[in-house]
Design a protein around this motif. Sequence first.
Motif, PDB file in Angstrom:
ATOM      1  N   VAL A 224       0.846  -1.202   0.000  1.00  0.00           N
ATOM      2  CA  VAL A 224       0.000   0.000   0.000  1.00  0.00           C
ATOM      3  C   VAL A 224       0.877   1.245   0.000  1.00  0.00           C
ATOM      4  CG1 VAL A 224      -1.686   1.333   1.312  1.00  0.00           C
ATOM      5  CG2 VAL A 224      -1.957  -1.140   1.100  1.00  0.00           C
ATOM      6  N   PHE A 225       1.944   1.198   0.787  1.00  0.00           N
ATOM      7  CA  PHE A 225       2.891   2.317   0.801  1.00  0.00           C
ATOM      8  C   PHE A 225       3.546   2.494  -0.566  1.00  0.00           C
ATOM      9  CE2 PHE A 225       7.397   3.635   1.653  1.00  0.00           C
ATOM     10  CZ  PHE A 225       7.116   4.977   1.857  1.00  0.00           C
ATOM     11  N   ALA A 226       3.987   1.376  -1.178  1.00  0.00           N
ATOM     12  CA  ALA A 226       4.653   1.439  -2.476  1.00  0.00           C
ATOM     13  C   ALA A 226       3.740   2.010  -3.553  1.00  0.00           C
ATOM     14  CB  ALA A 226       5.136   0.047  -2.886  1.00  0.00           C
ATOM     15  N   PHE A 227       2.432   1.787  -3.422  1.00  0.00           N
ATOM     16  CA  PHE A 227       1.480   2.273  -4.416  1.00  0.00           C
ATOM     17  C   PHE A 227       1.475   3.804  -4.506  1.00  0.00           C
ATOM     18  CE2 PHE A 227      -2.723   3.292  -6.132  1.00  0.00           C
ATOM     19  CZ  PHE A 227      -2.805   2.413  -7.198  1.00  0.00           C
ATOM     20  N   TRP A 228       1.945   4.471  -3.442  1.00  0.00           N
ATOM     21  CA  TRP A 228       2.001   5.942  -3.450  1.00  0.00           C
ATOM     22  C   TRP A 228       3.425   6.473  -3.393  1.00  0.00           C
ATOM     23  CZ3 TRP A 228      -2.159   8.386  -4.893  1.00  0.00           C
ATOM     24  CH2 TRP A 228      -3.387   7.716  -4.776  1.00  0.00           C
ATOM     25  N   ASN A 229       4.396   5.573  -3.379  1.00  0.00           N
ATOM     26  CA  ASN A 229       5.800   5.993  -3.297  1.00  0.00           C
ATOM     27  C   ASN A 229       6.401   5.975  -4.700  1.00  0.00           C
ATOM     28  OD1 ASN A 229       8.400   6.573  -2.570  1.00  0.00           O
ATOM     29  ND2 ASN A 229       8.793   4.612  -1.563  1.00  0.00           N
ATOM     30  N   MET A 286       9.471  10.085   8.600  1.00  0.00           N
ATOM     31  CA  MET A 286      10.392  10.938   7.842  1.00  0.00           C
ATOM     32  C   MET A 286       9.895  11.127   6.407  1.00  0.00           C
ATOM     33  SD  MET A 286      12.859  11.861   9.878  1.00  0.00           S
ATOM     34  CE  MET A 286      11.498  12.007  11.037  1.00  0.00           C
ATOM     35  N   PHE A 287       9.400  10.051   5.815  1.00  0.00           N
ATOM     36  CA  PHE A 287       8.897  10.115   4.440  1.00  0.00           C
ATOM     37  C   PHE A 287       7.737  11.102   4.333  1.00  0.00           C
ATOM     38  CE2 PHE A 287       6.037   8.829   1.048  1.00  0.00           C
ATOM     39  CZ  PHE A 287       6.879   8.582  -0.011  1.00  0.00           C
ATOM     40  N   ALA A 288       6.756  10.989   5.235  1.00  0.00           N
ATOM     41  CA  ALA A 288       5.597  11.889   5.206  1.00  0.00           C
ATOM     42  C   ALA A 288       6.037  13.340   5.359  1.00  0.00           C
ATOM     43  CB  ALA A 288       4.612  11.504   6.314  1.00  0.00           C
ATOM     44  N   THR A 289       6.976  13.588   6.255  1.00  0.00           N
ATOM     45  CA  THR A 289       7.481  14.949   6.462  1.00  0.00           C
ATOM     46  C   THR A 289       8.099  15.506   5.191  1.00  0.00           C
ATOM     47  OG1 THR A 289       7.934  14.445   8.793  1.00  0.00           O
ATOM     48  CG2 THR A 289       9.030  16.373   7.853  1.00  0.00           C
ATOM     49  N   VAL A 290       8.894  14.675   4.508  1.00  0.00           N
ATOM     50  CA  VAL A 290       9.535  15.108   3.258  1.00  0.00           C
ATOM     51  C   VAL A 290       8.501  15.526   2.227  1.00  0.00           C
ATOM     52  CG1 VAL A 290      10.831  14.266   1.246  1.00  0.00           C
ATOM     53  CG2 VAL A 290      11.653  13.772   3.560  1.00  0.00           C
ATOM     54  N   PHE A 351       2.426   2.026 -10.871  1.00  0.00           N
ATOM     55  CA  PHE A 351       1.226   2.850 -10.717  1.00  0.00           C
ATOM     56  C   PHE A 351       1.540   4.151  -9.986  1.00  0.00           C
ATOM     57  CE2 PHE A 351      -0.742  -1.347 -11.363  1.00  0.00           C
ATOM     58  CZ  PHE A 351      -1.640  -1.017 -12.370  1.00  0.00           C
ATOM     59  N   ALA A 352       2.411   4.076  -8.972  1.00  0.00           N
ATOM     60  CA  ALA A 352       2.770   5.283  -8.231  1.00  0.00           C
ATOM     61  C   ALA A 352       3.434   6.311  -9.134  1.00  0.00           C
ATOM     62  CB  ALA A 352       3.699   4.927  -7.068  1.00  0.00           C
ATOM     63  N   PHE A 374      -0.283  12.530   2.307  1.00  0.00           N
ATOM     64  CA  PHE A 374      -1.526  12.142   2.969  1.00  0.00           C
ATOM     65  C   PHE A 374      -1.654  10.616   3.048  1.00  0.00           C
ATOM     66  CE2 PHE A 374      -5.955  10.756   2.332  1.00  0.00           C
ATOM     67  CZ  PHE A 374      -6.509  11.197   3.545  1.00  0.00           C
ATOM     68  N   PHE A 375      -1.412   9.929   1.934  1.00  0.00           N
ATOM     69  CA  PHE A 375      -1.559   8.473   1.926  1.00  0.00           C
ATOM     70  C   PHE A 375      -0.478   7.788   2.761  1.00  0.00           C
ATOM     71  CE2 PHE A 375      -4.423   9.273  -1.644  1.00  0.00           C
ATOM     72  CZ  PHE A 375      -5.437   8.368  -1.363  1.00  0.00           C
TER      73      PHE A 375
END
Length: 394
Positions: A224-229, A286-290, A351-352, A374-375
């Motif tokens: 799920v994380f990879a789908f938005w990364n 850290m990822f979300a902050t970036v 897809f990301a 957000f995701f």
Amino acid sequence: MKYISKTVWVLSLVSLFTDIASEMLYPVLPIYLKSIGYSVLFIGILEGITEVVAGYSKGFFGNLSDISGKRVPYVRLGYALSAISKPLLAIGQIPLVVLLARVFDRIGKGVRTGARDAILSKEATKTSKARVFGFHRSMDTLGAVLGPSIALVYLYFNPQNYLFLFYLALLPGLVSIGFTFFLKEKPGQKSEGNQIQVTSFFSFLSYWKKTNPNYRKLVFGLLVFAFWNSSDVFLILKAKESGLDDKFVIGIYIFYNLVYALFAYPLGILADRVGFKKMFLFGLGMFATVYFLMGSNQNPYLIVFSFFLYGVYASATEGISKAWISNLVPNLEVGTAIGMFTGLQSVATFFASSIAGWLWYLFGAPITFLVTGFFSVLVILYFLFTKITEGLES
């Protein structure tokens, strides 16, 4: 360093020189493609397609290495394919040739990944997995410091003259091939019983039904994380859009990889002590902050700070996730388990990257980064409230 065996050192040196070759080109490629007229949408789709090819190759060949009981031939062939693909990019003004060169390179990555990670797993104990994978990531990422540095020096004397770099990148690739001949196959067993057999290129996917619930819960969250990364290419393009010139953009990418290389091993040691889940959640934070920072400002200083945090994120997640997976499955299934995860991860990355390219094309960079941020928060919540063990339950 008592946990780092000779085999781990050799694999790490192989990855170091391969990454020097790849990373000489990686930060230059999107800039080069834009300079000859390719759109951000095309670049995003290109990166996505190559990741899908790499991903399914990882699953197939990871499973094949488990069944055969051999690892070294897959490692050697995989690094060789990646090395010889580099000169093909020198004629990259033809879109189809760019695609084929990148696919060839990624197939090489797919062939070697599962077998290599299975070797690393076998060289570690359950209490030293994260540091072994972290050390390998540190050495691998050091190549991502040296490679762009070579590109930066070259472009300083030859501004916007990219083509020779594609030929130059062959040299460290050949060195990496040489190091693979220092690897020796250790006695092992062929996987039987619970393990699947190769009946088609996609047969490794049936492993999902046969593995344990903890593996499935972990991999689901990671996917799920990879789908938005999306691809790091978009971070590079964001730095370029913020007004930084080519040399500074490459410099900031070097800085990110230096942070990654410096932090991966110590954070791996820390993860072995505090637990994989805590370290992984820290990395996701850290990822979300970036992505929230990238989506809300154009300040060059904050862009640089974001790349620092991004390096910390990578250090706290990349090696740790593989160490975590390898602890949740039997040793004879590590190649398949990691191969299937990285295979599906690459599909998600396709897809990301495509979604990111589409969002950027229609709405611009800020929306692209804010949506991803957000995701990523939703993924953090999933891991916070989902119970996943850190070792194989007896």
